[in-house]
Scaffold this active site. Structure first.
Site, PDB file in Angstrom:
ATOM      1  N   GLY A 538     -24.500   4.925 -15.763  1.00  0.00           N
ATOM      2  CA  GLY A 538     -25.663   3.635 -15.425  1.00  0.00           C
ATOM      3  C   GLY A 538     -26.715   4.048 -13.855  1.00  0.00           C
ATOM      4  N   ASP A 654     -35.050  -3.832 -15.407  1.00  0.00           N
ATOM      5  CA  ASP A 654     -34.938  -2.746 -16.200  1.00  0.00           C
ATOM      6  C   ASP A 654     -34.990  -2.809 -17.500  1.00  0.00           C
ATOM      7  OD1 ASP A 654     -34.698   0.276 -15.408  1.00  0.00           O
ATOM      8  OD2 ASP A 654     -32.358  -0.218 -14.848  1.00  0.00           O
TER       9      ASP A 654
END
Ligand SMILES: *[C@@H]1O[C@H](CO)[C@@H](O)[C@H](O)[C@H]1NC(C)=O
Ligand SMILES: *[C@@H]1O[C@H](CO)[C@@H](O)[C@H](O)[C@H]1NC(C)=O
Ligand SMILES: *[C@@H]1O[C@H](CO)[C@@H](O)[C@H](O)[C@H]1NC(C)=O
Ligand SMILES: *[C@@H]1O[C@H](CO)[C@@H](O)[C@H](O)[C@H]1NC(C)=O
Ligand SMILES: *[C@@H]1O[C@H](CO)[C@@H](O)[C@H](O)[C@H]1NC(C)=O
Ligand SMILES: *[C@@H]1O[C@H](CO)[C@@H](O)[C@H](O)[C@H]1NC(C)=O
Ligand SMILES: *[C@@H]1O[C@H](CO)[C@@H](O)[C@H](O)[C@H]1NC(C)=O
Ligand SMILES: *[C@@H]1O[C@H](CO)[C@@H](O)[C@H](O)[C@H]1NC(C)=O
Length: 847
Positions: A538, A654
């Site tokens: 990630g 995000d």
């Protein structure tokens, strides 16, 4: 006729160039020529105005120092003047009278106080005070003969009394405007209802209860648990023979704050003016979530949004769903009925304690302030129609005063914190079930108490010493103040500047289950971070699947690049984030720190991200429309919790499909929230910059100016909703000569062909067409260019769940309009500094 004209001209002459705060018998205020009254401290202005796009004229009061005209009071809200010929004058009897100078005999509005003649012949004047209160006084008598604060419209100002004067019957309550063009009374009203034995705060919609703030428990309204000690305003609540009222006073007079009842959102909002950004910031509003809507789970139902259980609605102990079918379809409105064969009258019945709840509607209750817990229980047991009881005043953590209920229990809900105890009457069978549980707890307690006690005493001594030496100042400031909850850390609230952040309370680490894992445990669980166990990469590092010795599966996020933050700071932030628990959020179990290595330990979800389903040709068929709608709603609820409900205000920053994980039942769980806190803001920006695929989710104000707010999350949510509907990545559109996904949808929407975008994989969706269109509509509202115009996440949830009519979406943001100027990778560019034309985008995929 001549006389009137003549008078009118005199008015005009006298009225022009006024910068006074006073109207006298000889000096009326006429419309036009910028004639206004300005309060002595220049905080408020009174004058004629036309709301919104209307051309009608009203007399009102608005802020002098707020750049966007914000009207706080209207005199003639039901009786506008059609052209600029209004005159507000003070007559000899001390009444303010508004009339149209072209029809001077017709009173448009008047203060209409009849008892003034008792003052005899005296000099009256009307004055606009710096609190925003328009008052009439006379030269002989102190005090006011009339004040606008007694007749509020939709706004509650600081120092304004809200509630009922029991002697005169005067009820000061708020009613919303019909629309921004029309100040006439709309459908919502907000008031203290004194009909029951205990006064209650209510928000009504067309006379029906819509939200209930509930009764006052000495500290706060039972339905507003987030009201806590505060350094912004102090609250004084009064309930005596003369009146029931509440007053909010600002502790810092230079903060401009108001409470307003909003027709378009159906909420009561508290907002604060940000002079720097020229906008109002709503930092609290109600209702906030499903459980807040009055009697959402029907009679004898218990609404619980926060528990990780399957259903929002539960039945209270001893009750079962009235219509099990609807209940399991998540329609709790029919409520619950008593279980069959229950014996509640002189048959060994007793009480079960429900902790941390909002007390049920107290309209049919009795109050006895002289009873304690035991006497209260006895009182309730004696009368077979008594359904439950609770304490009336919880100050000092105690139980004083006794409320007993004699009717159906309605509108009870659970809170994760800040609720009250309620004792419900149950029969012997139910009682046995529940006491067994608590006995076990008691046994446990007996063993632990001596051990804990000695530990606590030691800690207390150490703490006391530390507090006395270091925190004297901070503690003194906090006394007697109220706060909209943010008890652990004040950085979450955006009302105030950074100077207040220094007064942050100690991080409260008690009673939260945040585990510290040793590195060896993690190495053991992940087989030394073996590649086979790596499940993802990630923005903030790699993710590994692991299995603890006890069999529990975990996800380990090994953070890269964390050097910027100290260990203590990291630990504190993790503790705060771990407290956020919601069915639509991934749970954070704990952390591991060893030297430079920092790791976050999450619950493990076997299914991958939403992106893996949505954008995969085969897997996407698993997600039919109903499922996609449920996923949308789940994400929205998780976001509401982050934005509004949790004790911290978390902006995700995000939000995207790959950050929404699906559990085994395909329920969505948002991950990677709170990273801004754990990492510090700069690093999140850097990371999101690096992961260029994320650009598609970025709001224009963030991409271009680096401005971030909860509305930027709303934008990202809108993009994701479009992806859910289309089954396509937003970045996939550019390769097909569309401007981008938003632009494409916007164009089709304009041509009324929006349904063309629907994912073909959904097959025939005819029966859901209106729901899908509604979702597209909501998505377009979320991606509007203007951040202020975007709805809040709680509004989104409301719009998803209710078929209310929606506003047409305004101009959508085409972030990539300039994309044809070149598609290059911006991985090293600075987001904050780029201009619109330089703005470029890459279609490289994020994860
Ligand atoms: C007011 O008028 C402007 C310009 O005609 C329009 O853009 C806007 O939508 C109108 N606002 C309302 C609330 O009707
Ligand atoms: C004011 O409104 C009245 C109707 O209420 C109309 O007859 C009159 O012509 C208007 N005057 C002006 C100057 O617009
Ligand atoms: C003033 O009050 C009287 C009686 O209380 C009422 O009949 C009258 O309509 C009121 N006038 C205005 C202008 O509100
Ligand atoms: C009203 O005010 C004027 C000037 O301030 C004063 O001379 C007069 O005596 C006052 N009248 C009464 C009845 O108080
Ligand atoms: C209180 O009771 C009175 C009389 O029963 C009723 O007219 C009024 O609407 C009630 N008030 C509220 C706020 O429900
Ligand atoms: C009051 O608020 C203003 C503006 O936010 C701030 O500059 C000032 O320092 C505050 N005053 C106090 C006493 O906190
Ligand atoms: C009501 O809320 C909407 C959306 O948040 C906002 O645009 C509007 O200005 C609010 N109205 C009032 C009267 O505050
Ligand atoms: C029980 O309470 C109800 C409601 O207050 C009352 O009407 C009734 O008379 C009471 N019954 C007894 C036996 O006291």
């Amino acid at each position: 006729m001549f006389c009137c004209r003549h008078l009118f001209f005199i008015f005009l002459l006298l009225g022009s160039c006024t910068s006074t705060s006073i109207i006298t018998v000889d000096e009326p205020l006429s419309d036009g020529h910028d004639n206004v009254l300005v309060s002595s401290g220049e905080s408020f202005v009174l004058g004629f105005f036309s709301p919104g796009n209307s051309s009608r004229r009203y007399v009102g009061i608005w802020y002098n120092k707020v750049s966007e005209q914000t009207v706080v009071w209207v005199a003639n809200r039901n009786n506008p003047i059609t052209n600029n010929s209004g005159v507000l004058s003070l007559d000899k009897t001390g009444n303010l009278v508004l009339f149209d100078s072209q029809k001077p005999d017709v009173v448009v509005w008047s203060t209409n106080v009849s008892s003034l003649s008792s003052f005899g012949e005296s000099n009256y004047s009307a004055e606009l005070l710096d609190t925003g209160n328009l008052v009439v006084h006379n030269s002989k008598n102190k005090g006011f003969v009339w004040q606008s604060f007694d007749f509020p419209t939709d706004t509650l100002l600081p120092d304004m009394k809200f509630g009922v004067d029991r002697r005169s019957g005067l009820n000061r309550f708020l009613t919303s405007w019909k629309s921004s063009d029309n100040p006439e009374a709309g459908s919502y009203s907000y008031m203290i209802d004194i009909n029951g034995s205990v006064p209650q705060l209510f928000l009504y919609k067309d006379k029906d209860p819509f939200w209930r703030g509930g009764s006052w428990n000495g500290l706060r309204w039972t339905g507003v648990p987030e009201l806590r000690s505060n350094f912004i305003f102090k609250v004084s609540y009064v309930d005596n023979a003369e009146e029931v009222s509440i007053v909010y006073g600002m502790l810092n007079a230079s903060i401009i704050s108001r409470m307003v009842l909003n027709e378009s959102t159906g909420t009561i909002q508290r907002s604060t003016w940000h002079p720097g950004d020229h906008r109002w910031d709503n930092f609290w509003s109600a209702p906030q979530d499903q459980c807040d809507y009055f009697s959402h789970c029907g009679v004898y139902g218990d609404c619980s949004l926060y528990n990780s259980g399957e259903y929002e609605c539960k039945c209270l102990p001893g009750f079962e769903p009235k219509s099990p079918r609807d209940w399991y379809l998540r329609d709790g409105s029919q409520g619950c009925v008593q279980k069959q064969n229950s014996q509640l009258c002189r048959n060994g019945e007793g009480f079960v304690q429900l902790a941390e709840v909002k007390l049920p509607d107290t309209t049919k209750t009795k109050l006895d302030m002289n009873l304690g817990n035991k006497a209260c229980a006895e009182l309730c047991l004696k009368n077979c129609s008594c359904t439950g009881y609770s304490g009336a005043d919880v100050r000092g953590g105690g139980f004083s005063g006794c409320i007993t209920w004699y009717d159906k229990l309605v509108d009870l809900r659970e809170y994760s914190r800040g609720g009250q105890d309620f004792y419900i009457r149950v029969d012997a069978v139910e009682l046995a079930k529940n006491t067994k549980k608590s006995k076990r707890i008691q046994g446990y307690v007996k063993v632990l108490v001596p051990v804990l006690l000695s530990a606590v005493i030691f800690v207390l001594f150490a703490l006391a010493y530390w507090l006395i030496t270091k925190r004297k100042k901070a503690l003194r400031r906090k006394e007697g103040m109220m706060w909209f909850q943010n008890d652990t850390n004040k950085r979450g609230i955006s009302v105030h500047g950074s100077s207040m952040e220094e007064e942050v309370d100690e991080i409260e680490t008690s009673n939260v289950d945040v585990k510290f894992y040793t590195l060896s445990t993690i190495i053991d669980a992940t087989e030394n971070f073996s590649l086979a166990n790596k499940v993802g990469e990630g923005g903030f590092g790699s993710v590994y699947k692991g299995k603890l010795r006890n069999g529990q599966e975990i996800a380990v996020k090994r953070l890269s690049n964390t050097s910027g933050q100290g260990i203590e700071e990291f630990r504190n932030e993790v503790t705060l984030i771990a407290k956020l628990q919601h069915r639509n959020l991934v749970r954070l179990f704990g952390y591991c720190i060893q030297r430079e290595e920092k790791m976050l330990i999450y619950e493990y979800l076997p299914n991958k991200g939403l992106d893996c389903f949505l954008f995969d040709k085969e897997k996407k068929s698993v997600l039919d429309w109903k499922k996609r709608f449920d996923i949308t709603l789940g994400i929205a609820r998780g976001m509401v919790y982050l934005h509004h409900d949790s004790r911290l205000r978390i902006i995700h920053r995000d939000l995207k499909a790959s950050n929404v994980l699906l559990d085994l039942n395909l329920n969505p769980k948002i991950s990677d929230f709170g990273m801004a806190r754990i990492f510090g803001n700069n690093q999140v920006e850097e990371t999101t910059r690096r992961v260029v695929g994320t650009y598609g989710y970025m709001s224009p104000e963030y991409a271009m100016e680096g401005l971030f707010s909860i509305k930027s999350d709303v934008f990202s949510f809108g993009v994701m909703l479009l992806e859910i509907i289309t089954g396509r990545k937003n970045s996939s559109y550019q390769s097909e000569n569309f401007i981008n996904m938003i632009g494409h949808v916007w164009d089709l929407w304009g041509e009324s062909n929006a349904l063309e975008i629907v994912d073909p994989a959904l097959g025939n969706t005819h029966e859901y067409d209106s729901e899908i269109l509604r979702c597209i509509h909501i998505a377009l509202l979320c991606v509007q260019e203007s951040a202020a115009a975007r709805p809040s996440m709680s509004e989104v949830v409301f719009m998803l769940c209710n078929e209310i009519s929606l506003q047409p979406p305004g101009q959508a943001a085409f972030l990539l309009r300039t994309a044809n100027r070149g598609l290059t990778n911006t991985s090293s560019g600075s987001v904050g500094g780029v201009s619109v034309n330089d703005y470029t985008i890459s279609t490289v995929e994020g994860r």
